[in-house]
Design an enzyme around this catalytic site. Structure first.
Site, PDB file in Angstrom:
ATOM      1  N   LYS A   9       0.707  -1.280  -0.046  1.00 56.93           N
ATOM      2  CA  LYS A   9      -0.197   0.043  -0.010  1.00 56.93           C
ATOM      3  C   LYS A   9       1.022   1.212   0.119  1.00 56.93           C
ATOM      4  O   LYS A   9       2.062   1.318   0.197  1.00 56.93           O
ATOM      5  CB  LYS A   9      -1.080  -0.215   1.252  1.00 56.93           C
ATOM      6  CG  LYS A   9      -1.915  -1.198   1.283  1.00 56.93           C
ATOM      7  CD  LYS A   9      -2.716  -1.096   2.612  1.00 56.93           C
ATOM      8  CE  LYS A   9      -3.755  -2.573   2.208  1.00 56.93           C
ATOM      9  NZ  LYS A   9      -4.423  -2.455   3.496  1.00 56.93           N
ATOM     10  N   TYR A  49     -12.075  -2.940  -3.084  1.00 58.28           N
ATOM     11  CA  TYR A  49     -12.636  -3.042  -1.943  1.00 58.28           C
ATOM     12  C   TYR A  49     -13.943  -2.993  -1.822  1.00 58.28           C
ATOM     13  O   TYR A  49     -14.644  -2.692  -0.813  1.00 58.28           O
ATOM     14  CB  TYR A  49     -11.978  -1.776  -0.945  1.00 58.28           C
ATOM     15  CG  TYR A  49     -10.580  -2.012  -0.470  1.00 58.28           C
ATOM     16  CD1 TYR A  49     -10.183  -3.235   0.337  1.00 58.28           C
ATOM     17  CD2 TYR A  49      -9.580  -1.294  -0.857  1.00 58.28           C
ATOM     18  CE1 TYR A  49      -9.168  -3.526   0.586  1.00 58.28           C
ATOM     19  CE2 TYR A  49      -8.158  -1.643  -0.596  1.00 58.28           C
ATOM     20  CZ  TYR A  49      -7.938  -2.636   0.449  1.00 58.28           C
ATOM     21  OH  TYR A  49      -6.648  -2.941   0.874  1.00 58.28           O
ATOM     22  N   PHE A  57     -15.353   2.837   7.353  1.00 54.77           N
ATOM     23  CA  PHE A  57     -14.162   3.349   6.975  1.00 54.77           C
ATOM     24  C   PHE A  57     -13.719   3.437   5.383  1.00 54.77           C
ATOM     25  O   PHE A  57     -12.692   3.606   5.226  1.00 54.77           O
ATOM     26  CB  PHE A  57     -13.281   2.207   7.682  1.00 54.77           C
ATOM     27  CG  PHE A  57     -13.303   0.897   7.298  1.00 54.77           C
ATOM     28  CD1 PHE A  57     -12.764   0.494   6.171  1.00 54.77           C
ATOM     29  CD2 PHE A  57     -13.836  -0.098   8.218  1.00 54.77           C
ATOM     30  CE1 PHE A  57     -12.920  -0.959   5.780  1.00 54.77           C
ATOM     31  CE2 PHE A  57     -14.213  -1.378   7.949  1.00 54.77           C
ATOM     32  CZ  PHE A  57     -13.715  -1.840   6.633  1.00 54.77           C
ATOM     33  N   ARG A  85      -0.992 -14.519   3.819  1.00 55.24           N
ATOM     34  CA  ARG A  85      -1.617 -13.805   4.919  1.00 55.24           C
ATOM     35  C   ARG A  85      -1.110 -14.106   6.426  1.00 55.24           C
ATOM     36  O   ARG A  85      -1.056 -13.200   7.044  1.00 55.24           O
ATOM     37  CB  ARG A  85      -3.184 -14.552   4.940  1.00 55.24           C
ATOM     38  CG  ARG A  85      -4.044 -14.392   3.729  1.00 55.24           C
ATOM     39  CD  ARG A  85      -4.586 -12.915   3.781  1.00 55.24           C
ATOM     40  NE  ARG A  85      -5.545 -12.832   4.858  1.00 55.24           N
ATOM     41  CZ  ARG A  85      -6.443 -11.845   4.926  1.00 55.24           C
ATOM     42  NH1 ARG A  85      -6.442 -10.872   4.045  1.00 55.24           N
ATOM     43  NH2 ARG A  85      -7.388 -11.746   5.824  1.00 55.24           N
ATOM     44  N   THR A  91      -5.043  -7.956  10.587  1.00 53.08           N
ATOM     45  CA  THR A  91      -5.440  -6.637  10.091  1.00 53.08           C
ATOM     46  C   THR A  91      -5.058  -5.506  10.790  1.00 53.08           C
ATOM     47  O   THR A  91      -4.749  -4.520  10.069  1.00 53.08           O
ATOM     48  CB  THR A  91      -7.300  -6.729   9.698  1.00 53.08           C
ATOM     49  OG1 THR A  91      -7.373  -7.801   9.051  1.00 53.08           O
ATOM     50  CG2 THR A  91      -7.546  -5.417   9.079  1.00 53.08           C
ATOM     51  N   ARG A 102       2.910  -6.540   9.198  1.00 53.78           N
ATOM     52  CA  ARG A 102       2.184  -5.625   9.903  1.00 53.78           C
ATOM     53  C   ARG A 102       2.484  -5.426  11.542  1.00 53.78           C
ATOM     54  O   ARG A 102       2.573  -4.517  11.993  1.00 53.78           O
ATOM     55  CB  ARG A 102       0.664  -5.721   9.811  1.00 53.78           C
ATOM     56  CG  ARG A 102       0.092  -5.557   8.133  1.00 53.78           C
ATOM     57  CD  ARG A 102      -1.489  -6.244   8.348  1.00 53.78           C
ATOM     58  NE  ARG A 102      -2.025  -5.768   7.104  1.00 53.78           N
ATOM     59  CZ  ARG A 102      -3.095  -6.519   6.567  1.00 53.78           C
ATOM     60  NH1 ARG A 102      -3.720  -7.259   7.388  1.00 53.78           N
ATOM     61  NH2 ARG A 102      -3.612  -6.187   5.543  1.00 53.78           N
ATOM     62  N   ASN A 112      -1.914  -0.206   7.314  1.00 54.02           N
ATOM     63  CA  ASN A 112      -1.268  -1.393   7.357  1.00 54.02           C
ATOM     64  C   ASN A 112      -0.485  -2.048   6.538  1.00 54.02           C
ATOM     65  O   ASN A 112      -0.511  -3.433   6.112  1.00 54.02           O
ATOM     66  CB  ASN A 112      -2.538  -2.373   8.037  1.00 54.02           C
ATOM     67  CG  ASN A 112      -3.573  -2.524   6.881  1.00 54.02           C
ATOM     68  OD1 ASN A 112      -3.449  -2.136   5.771  1.00 54.02           O
ATOM     69  ND2 ASN A 112      -4.630  -3.396   7.199  1.00 54.02           N
ATOM     70  N   HIS A 115      -1.478  -5.498   1.252  1.00 51.83           N
ATOM     71  CA  HIS A 115      -2.896  -6.399   1.000  1.00 51.83           C
ATOM     72  C   HIS A 115      -2.653  -7.510   0.688  1.00 51.83           C
ATOM     73  O   HIS A 115      -1.525  -7.679  -0.225  1.00 51.83           O
ATOM     74  CB  HIS A 115      -3.767  -5.554   0.001  1.00 51.83           C
ATOM     75  CG  HIS A 115      -4.993  -6.621  -0.458  1.00 51.83           C
ATOM     76  ND1 HIS A 115      -6.053  -6.813   0.331  1.00 51.83           N
ATOM     77  CD2 HIS A 115      -4.827  -7.370  -1.572  1.00 51.83           C
ATOM     78  CE1 HIS A 115      -6.845  -7.775  -0.619  1.00 51.83           C
ATOM     79  NE2 HIS A 115      -6.087  -8.237  -1.606  1.00 51.83           N
ATOM     80  N   GLU A 126      -9.029 -10.788  -7.891  1.00 48.96           N
ATOM     81  CA  GLU A 126      -7.905  -9.558  -7.624  1.00 48.96           C
ATOM     82  C   GLU A 126      -7.009  -9.830  -8.752  1.00 48.96           C
ATOM     83  O   GLU A 126      -6.534  -8.766  -9.384  1.00 48.96           O
ATOM     84  CB  GLU A 126      -7.488  -9.745  -6.437  1.00 48.96           C
ATOM     85  CG  GLU A 126      -8.556  -9.475  -5.278  1.00 48.96           C
ATOM     86  CD  GLU A 126      -8.294  -9.527  -3.845  1.00 48.96           C
ATOM     87  OE1 GLU A 126      -9.108  -9.267  -2.883  1.00 48.96           O
ATOM     88  OE2 GLU A 126      -7.110  -9.732  -3.808  1.00 48.96           O
TER      89      GLU A 126
HETATM   90  P1  DAT Z   1      -7.274  -7.259   5.344  1.00 45.16           P
HETATM   91  O1  DAT Z   1      -6.712  -6.437   4.774  1.00 45.16           O
HETATM   92  O2  DAT Z   1      -6.433  -7.902   6.527  1.00 45.16           O
HETATM   93  O3  DAT Z   1      -7.863  -8.372   4.625  1.00 45.16           O
HETATM   94  P2  DAT Z   1     -10.157  -6.565   5.643  1.00 45.16           P
HETATM   95  O4  DAT Z   1     -10.409  -7.209   3.957  1.00 45.16           O
HETATM   96  O5  DAT Z   1     -10.972  -6.984   6.746  1.00 45.16           O
HETATM   97  O6  DAT Z   1      -8.822  -6.851   6.085  1.00 45.16           O
HETATM   98  O7  DAT Z   1     -10.086  -5.035   5.350  1.00 45.16           O
HETATM   99  C1  DAT Z   1      -9.647  -4.441   4.395  1.00 45.16           C
HETATM  100  C2  DAT Z   1      -8.813  -3.105   4.813  1.00 45.16           C
HETATM  101  O8  DAT Z   1      -9.872  -2.097   5.089  1.00 45.16           O
HETATM  102  C3  DAT Z   1      -7.950  -3.397   5.712  1.00 45.16           C
HETATM  103  O9  DAT Z   1      -6.520  -3.823   5.554  1.00 45.16           O
HETATM  104  C4  DAT Z   1      -7.932  -2.056   6.506  1.00 45.16           C
HETATM  105  C5  DAT Z   1      -9.425  -1.427   6.167  1.00 45.16           C
HETATM  106  N1  DAT Z   1     -10.114  -1.662   7.319  1.00 45.16           N
HETATM  107  C6  DAT Z   1     -10.485  -2.820   7.928  1.00 45.16           C
HETATM  108  N2  DAT Z   1     -11.196  -2.848   9.099  1.00 45.16           N
HETATM  109  C7  DAT Z   1     -11.042  -1.399   9.485  1.00 45.16           C
HETATM  110  C8  DAT Z   1     -11.653  -0.700  10.490  1.00 45.16           C
HETATM  111  N3  DAT Z   1     -12.141  -0.960  11.404  1.00 45.16           N
HETATM  112  N4  DAT Z   1     -11.310   0.609  10.536  1.00 45.16           N
HETATM  113  C9  DAT Z   1     -10.601   1.021   9.366  1.00 45.16           C
HETATM  114  N5  DAT Z   1     -10.206   0.373   8.360  1.00 45.16           N
HETATM  115  C10 DAT Z   1     -10.363  -0.886   8.560  1.00 45.16           C
HETATM  116 MG    MG Z   2      -9.406  -8.384   3.082  1.00 44.16          MG
END
Ligand code: DAT
Ligand code: MG
Length: 149
Positions: A9, A49, A57, A85, A91, A102, A112, A115, A126
């Site tokens: 990112k 996303y 968010f 992962r 996350t 992370r 973070n 991805h 993807e």
């Molecule tokens: P990951 O990236 O671990 O697969 P995810 O798919 O649940 O996690 O979410 C995608 C992204 O969205 C994550 O990397 C950061 C953001 N995100 C997720 N939960 C969040 C939250 N509670 N507050 C802010 N950003 C968030």
């Molecule tokens: Mg995800």
């Protein structure tokens, strides 16, 4: 061979962690087959996303992902989706184990660093979203017999 989509990112790029992050996947024994540094359009970020589009968010997430170049990658290897992962970590970086990307470099969920696709179906979607077929290299690393029996 399984494939996954990984994306460093904008914070990972700005913090000069591209090499360090790629090093971890190379050292593990996975094979890099697609790599590009690119700015991300709002459309691409929103599509990537899409599952989170109704979350509070989401606007901040799109702003973050489009704020500077990302490093889009495809990696190949046995079990690479789940293993990547684990290498990435949880996350929320404060909950991510030390030793994960992370866990070692991040503090907040909104920065973070990287991805990684979470399942075979999302990996396939993807990879197709971010890469054209001709952007993926087909090669057999000479170390393969030293990584797989
Ligand atoms: P990951 O990236 O671990 O697969 P995810 O798919 O649940 O996690 O979410 C995608 C992204 O969205 C994550 O990397 C950061 C953001 N995100 C997720 N939960 C969040 C939250 N509670 N507050 C802010 N950003 C968030
Ligand atoms: Mg995800």
């Amino acid at each position: 061979m399984e494939r996954t989509f990984l994306m460093i990112k904008p914070d990972g790029v700005q913090r000069n962690l591209i090499g360090e992050i790629i090093r971890r996947f190379e050292a593990k024994g996975f094979t890099l087959i697609g790599l590009k540094l690119m700015n991300v359009s709002k459309e691409l970020a929103e599509k990537h996303y899409e599952v989170h589009k109704d979350r509070p968010f989401f606007p901040g997430l799109i702003e973050y992902i489009t704020s500077g170049p990302v490093t889009a990658m495809v990696w190949e290897g046995n079990g690479v989706i789940a293993s990547a992962r684990k290498i990435i970590g949880a996350t929320k970086p404060l909950e991510a184990e030390p030793g994960t990307i992370r866990g070692d470099y991040g503090v907040t969920v909104g920065r973070n660093l990287i991805h990684g696709s979470d399942a075979p179906e999302t990996a396939q979607t993807e990879i197709a979203l971010w890469f054209k077929d001709e952007e993926l290299a087909s090669w057999q690393p000479s170390l393969t017999p030293w990584i797989y029996e």
